[in-house]
Design a protein around this motif. Structure first.
Motif, PDB file in Angstrom:
ATOM      1  N   LEU A 522      -0.408   4.278   0.301  1.00 19.96           N
ATOM      2  CA  LEU A 522      -1.434   4.844  -0.582  1.00 19.96           C
ATOM      3  C   LEU A 522      -2.794   4.595   0.039  1.00 19.96           C
ATOM      4  O   LEU A 522      -3.141   3.452   0.373  1.00 19.96           O
ATOM      5  N   VAL A 523      -3.568   5.639   0.228  1.00 23.30           N
ATOM      6  CA  VAL A 523      -4.905   5.503   0.820  1.00 23.30           C
ATOM      7  C   VAL A 523      -5.947   6.032  -0.153  1.00 23.30           C
ATOM      8  O   VAL A 523      -5.638   6.869  -1.015  1.00 23.30           O
ATOM      9  N   LYS A 524      -7.176   5.519   0.006  1.00 24.48           N
ATOM     10  CA  LYS A 524      -8.261   5.925  -0.890  1.00 24.48           C
ATOM     11  C   LYS A 524      -9.113   6.982  -0.197  1.00 24.48           C
ATOM     12  O   LYS A 524      -9.546   6.792   0.936  1.00 24.48           O
ATOM     13  N   ASP A 525      -9.301   8.095  -0.885  1.00 24.64           N
ATOM     14  CA  ASP A 525     -10.161   9.160  -0.345  1.00 24.64           C
ATOM     15  C   ASP A 525     -11.606   8.846  -0.651  1.00 24.64           C
ATOM     16  O   ASP A 525     -11.924   8.223  -1.678  1.00 24.64           O
ATOM     17  N   GLU A 526     -12.474   9.274   0.221  1.00 18.44           N
ATOM     18  CA  GLU A 526     -13.911   9.085  -0.025  1.00 18.44           C
ATOM     19  C   GLU A 526     -14.375   9.907  -1.220  1.00 18.44           C
ATOM     20  O   GLU A 526     -15.220   9.487  -1.992  1.00 18.44           O
ATOM     21  N   SER A 528     -12.545  10.998  -3.935  1.00 17.16           N
ATOM     22  CA  SER A 528     -12.012  10.685  -5.264  1.00 17.16           C
ATOM     23  C   SER A 528     -11.786   9.181  -5.419  1.00 17.16           C
ATOM     24  O   SER A 528     -11.632   8.444  -4.436  1.00 17.16           O
ATOM     25  N   VAL A 529     -11.734   8.757  -6.673  1.00 18.65           N
ATOM     26  CA  VAL A 529     -11.547   7.336  -7.002  1.00 18.65           C
ATOM     27  C   VAL A 529     -10.077   6.958  -6.842  1.00 18.65           C
ATOM     28  O   VAL A 529      -9.730   5.870  -6.377  1.00 18.65           O
ATOM     29  N   GLN A 530      -9.162   7.878  -7.233  1.00 19.77           N
ATOM     30  CA  GLN A 530      -7.726   7.607  -7.195  1.00 19.77           C
ATOM     31  C   GLN A 530      -7.192   7.563  -5.768  1.00 19.77           C
ATOM     32  O   GLN A 530      -7.701   8.230  -4.886  1.00 19.77           O
ATOM     33  N   LYS A 531      -6.128   6.751  -5.607  1.00 20.46           N
ATOM     34  CA  LYS A 531      -5.458   6.699  -4.318  1.00 20.46           C
ATOM     35  C   LYS A 531      -4.474   7.860  -4.200  1.00 20.46           C
ATOM     36  O   LYS A 531      -3.930   8.311  -5.187  1.00 20.46           O
ATOM     37  N   ARG A 532      -4.237   8.285  -2.968  1.00 21.70           N
ATOM     38  CA  ARG A 532      -3.266   9.355  -2.742  1.00 21.70           C
ATOM     39  C   ARG A 532      -2.249   8.909  -1.701  1.00 21.70           C
ATOM     40  O   ARG A 532      -2.487   7.982  -0.935  1.00 21.70           O
TER      41      ARG A 532
END
Length: 938
Positions: A522-526, A528-532
């Motif tokens: 799971l990585v965090k996008d710049e 969005s707050v949610q991990k994808r």
């Protein structure tokens, strides 16, 4: 005897992912009285009727096993004739989708079908070079016309004359006189195959399309039309004088000898129209009115031409004459003006070219009374497009009205996968990924992708991963239908992907000689707050050859890798050390799978064999010859040692890896099967083929016993071999241009056997009855006669009535062939029974047809048999009297119907005028009322 192991049968559940097959032709059909909206297209063995406006499937005409090769709707719009690859023709009702008639006559695929203008006769052309004319009303074949030396490409009836035109790949166009059933003219002006034909200008012109860019135009002149106005009186005088008959016959023979081919028509080449396409004609056709002509080659362009009517030609000619006169006046020429003629290009004008989105395979067109032309195109890449063309516009431009695409992929599906809950099916091709609902078979997501080769559902079924031909991994989110991430995984094609048993990662193998291990993270996008979800490369295993397939063992200790050097190498996953090498295949292993308990590995190769190995020592348990071509895919059924294989021979087979036995074959696909997928619970199999179709197979509750299966297979092979045997020869029939329409099939043999059994029963019962009468006479009292159980089942009918019942059950289209197979020893009894039936007046038409056919084929034996002289004499009397009675009844009924028709027409006219008078009175009243109101206001 030991217990036989029982298996459960898999059966076909559905066909989906197919809009239309490119093999046959598209045709507009009138459903619920509306023309130009619904179109019928071939779909493997079925025919789909699509509503082009809504993009929905309205009707399915279900076939058996053979692929559809040709379609032709009847003139009344109520029926559809469908030709198949095996040469059979079935006529469906468009009201309920059921089969009304089946015709069997051709030995190869039907290539052309055409109804006559009334819809009473159907003509078919085939790859077996024969042309057969069928009687649709009587449900029987009329005759077979032989003359072409190669496949027939087009057949056309002439409305006014009883003539037929056929074209073939033998470069010939043949004219047939259907009254005498022979070819009276052959056009030989083509250098290559004649691929298409069309009649225009009220059947006074013939246009032929060949392998070049020329459309050849031929003028047709009917000889009788020329003679009729000139010599009506001489004809009458000849008819009236009794001695003139011989002279007329002599005159006719002289005429025929002088011009034998020009007895009925003259056909001369007028010129050519040049097409823009440089390749061969694929389809050449006109609309029903003959005003519009269209054609296309092997490209994506449809060329549309307008054919001028006689009035329009005359107007144009007058204008041209006026112009010529003006020009002559200007130049002050006093020379006699030259004859002005219209060129062929002016009579047949190019309207426009329509460029489709892909190669055109077939088309159909309808011209509405308002001058709007509706065109439907069947394209090579599983699409139906419809266009509207306004011919009254200054510059006619085709407007695309609709496009049916969502029901399938544009190219072959190369990978399939099932979701963990058995509900969703993933299919991916060269241009898109589609997600299907298994129960409704509806496409619920379509996502663009690169050329897909392998795929899997990410645990949780919310994302899917696609491996592409360029070596990329593409991660898609199903909820939004968007591409989340693309990784460059391999330098060459990414051939295989396998999910790890712990579901934390997966492994990929590619053409760059690498096996790569990946983990989900799971990585965090710049943004969005949610991990994808993402994929992280962990390890790599470098090998000496291209990797074709990778598989994990269920305990996640071993990894099997198939290489281009025809071996399968097994490695330990933790240390990546070499464990086993499985060698023995002559060609590379394209697919493999490991059983649920990790004891067996099955490998399928391009050498057409499947080998079953033990994973403990790497020993080969058995090698099975699986398919007639490369084995493309292999997968074990969950929690069992049964596995499925898919081959390039178009078959899917189920095997038992413990007993090394072939269990069953799933036949349905018509071309190579590229891949298959089994649902996690083992209840469903989905397969994809080069015929553009996806098929779903379902495990039934029906037990399958191998011995019974083998027996059924042998029976099917025997029936096929019987049908392929030589056709029975009819005594006295010469091998000329004509022949019998039907052919020997297993159905005709069965029908003949049933007739033979019925006659045997009749003989036995009559003999028993005589014996019984003798016993009763000797005893001097009545003894009850035991009734045969078969006759009791039919309601205690007499043995002779039972023979008639069996005879009535023979299909009309199979009657002649069944009688042809029947041995002569049964014919005398049959003739006696016919005499009895006709005398009673039952089934006169059917019996006369059978009687005349039997007399024709057994003429020599019947006439030389003295026992049958009285029977034939009696038959002559009864037949003539009964047939004349039937004719009288028909005549009376016809006269009654015509009287009723006149009554109805008269009544309609009266009501029409009455309605018009009422409307006029109503208008008058309204006008007076209006005038009164105006006066009142004033």
């Amino acid at each position: 005897m030991g217990l036989t192991r029982q298996y459960l049968r898999y059966g076909p559940a559905a066909l989906f992912g197919l809009v239309a097959s490119a093999r046959g032709n598209a045709a507009f059909v009138a459903l619920r009285g509306e023309r130009g909206r619904c179109v019928a297209v071939p779909a493997c063995e079925h025919v789909f009727v699509w509503d082009t406006r809504k993009g929905e499937k309205v009707l399915i005409l279900k076939g058996l096993k053979q692929e559809v090769s040709c379609l032709c709707p009847s003139p009344d719009g109520l029926h559809m004739a469908v030709g198949y690859e095996d040469g059979s023709i079935r006529v469906f009702s468009l009201l309920n989708g059921e089969v009304n008639i089946t015709f069997n006559g051709h030995k190869a695929a039907v290539t052309a079908l055409q109804y006559d203008h009334l819809g009473g006769r159907l003509v078919s052309g085939s790859k077996d070079t024969d042309v057969i004319v069928w009687d649709v009303i009587n449900e029987s074949g009329l005759y077979r016309l032989k003359g072409h030396k190669d496949a027939v490409t087009q057949v056309l009836f002439l409305k006014e004359k009883n003539l037929l035109v056929t074209s073939g790949k033998d470069t010939l166009v043949k004219w047939w006189d259907l009254d005498t059933q022979h070819c009276f003219k052959t056009l030989v002006g083509h250098r290559t195959e004649v691929w298409g034909m069309a009649l225009i200008s009220e059947e006074k012109r013939l246009i032929t399309g060949s392998a070049d860019s020329e459309l050849r135009v031929w003028d047709i002149t009917y000889i009788q039309e020329v003679k009729d106005p000139d010599e009506p009186e001489s004809k009458k005088s000849k008819e009236s004088s009794p001695g003139a008959e011989e002279n007329t016959e002599e005159d006719e023979t002289l005429e025929l000898d002088e011009h034998p081919e020009e007895r009925l028509i003259k056909c001369s080449k007028v010129g050519s129209i040049m097409r823009e396409g440089r390749d061969r004609i694929v389809t050449l056709a006109t609309d029903r009115t003959g005003k519009i002509l269209a054609c296309h080659g092997t490209d994506a362009v449809l060329e549309v031409f307008a054919v001028l009517s006689e009035e329009e030609v005359q107007k144009k000619l007058e204008k041209k004459v006026k112009k010529a006169k003006k020009k002559a006046k200007k130049n002050s020429e006093e020379e006699p003006e030259k004859s002005v003629e219209l060129s062929l290009q002016e009579e047949i004008q190019r309207v426009t070219n329509i460029r489709a989105s892909s190669k055109i395979k077939s088309f159909d067109l309808i011209l509405s009374p308002k001058g709007e032309l509706k065109i439907v195109l069947l394209l090579q890449n599983n699409i139906i497009e419809s266009y509207n063309l306004n011919l009254l516009a200054q510059v006619p431009q085709a407007v695309r009205a609709s496009k049916i695409t969502i029901g399938g992929h544009r190219s072959d599906v190369r990978t399939l996968a099932f979701s963990s809950d058995n509900i969703a099916i993933l299919s991916a091709a060269a241009e898109s990924v589609k997600i299907w609902n298994r129960s409704t078979l509806q496409c619920i997501r379509t996502m663009d992708c690169e050329y897909a080769l392998c795929s899997l559902f990410v645990p949780g079924d919310r994302q899917v991963i696609i491996g592409t031909k360029t070596g990329k991994l593409q991660l898609y989110d199903l909820a939004s239908g968007s591409l989340m991430e693309t990784l460059d995984a391999h330098d060459g094609a990414l051939w295989s992907i396998a999910l790890s048993p712990d579901q934390r990662g997966f492994v990929t193998g590619g053409a760059d000689k690498c096996v790569k291990f990946w983990e989900f993270e799971l990585v965090k996008d710049e943004s969005s707050v949610q991990k994808r979800l993402s994929m992280k490369h962990v390890r790599v295993l470098q090998l000496d050859e291209d990797v074709l397939c990778v598989r994990y063992s269920p305990n996640q200790k071993l990894l099997a890798v198939s290489l281009l050097d025809c071996t399968v190498k097994v490695f330990y996953i933790d240390t990546l050390k070499f464990f086993l090498s499985l060698y023995g295949h002559k060609l590379p292993v394209l697919c493999m799978d490991i059983s649920y308990d990790g004891t067996l590995i099955a490998t399928g190769s391009a050498d057409r064999n499947v080998k079953i190995w033990g994973l403990d020592f790497g020993d080969c348990h058995r090698s099975l010859f699986a398919h007639d071509d490369s084995v493309m895919y292999l997968q074990f059924v969950a929690k069992s040692h049964l596995f499925f294989t898919a081959g390039k021979d178009g078959k899917i087979k189920q095997w038992d890896a413990d007993k090394f036995e072939h269990i069953q074959t799933l036949e349905g696909h018509h071309q190579e099967v590229w891949c298959l997928a089994l649902s996690p619970n083992g209840d469903y199999v989905v397969s994809a083929s080069h015929d553009k179709s996806l098929r779903l197979w379902e495990r039934t509750r029906e037990p399958l016993v191998l011995e019974e299966e083998r027996e059924m297979q042998r029976e099917a092979e025997y029936e096929e071999s019987v049908a392929k045997e030589d056709q029975p020869v009819v005594a006295g029939e010469t091998q000329g241009e004509t022949g019998l329409a039907g052919k020997k099939t297993i159905e005709t043999i069965k029908a003949a056997e049933q007739i033979m059994e019925a006659i045997e029963l009749y003989r036995e019962e009559t003999a028993k009855l005589k014996e019984h009468e003798a016993i009763c006479k000797a005893a001097g009292k009545e003894i009850p006669f035991p009734v045969n159980p078969i006759l009791r089942a039919y309601g205690n009918i007499t043995p002779s009535a039972y023979v008639l019942e069996v005879f009535k059950k023979v299909k009309s289209s199979e009657l002649e062939e069944s009688l042809l197979v029947l041995p002569f020893s049964y014919v005398p009894d049959l003739l006696r029974l016919f005499n009895e039936y006709i005398h009673l007046g039952s089934e006169v038409e059917l019996l006369c047809r059978a009687l005349l056919f039997l007399l024709k084929i057994h003429f020599g034996q019947i006439t030389s048999n003295h026992m049958l002289v009285t029977v034939i004499e009696n038959l002559k009397k009864t037949t003539i009297s009964r047939v004349s009675e039937a004719r009288d009844v028909l005549g009376f009924n016809m006269a009654g119907l015509q009287y009723l028709k006149r009554e109805i027409e008269a009544k309609d006219e009266v009501t029409f005028f009455a309605d018009a008078t009422d409307r006029f009175e109503e208008k008058k009243r309204k006008r007076k009322k209006k005038e009164k109101m105006i006066l009142a206001v004033l």
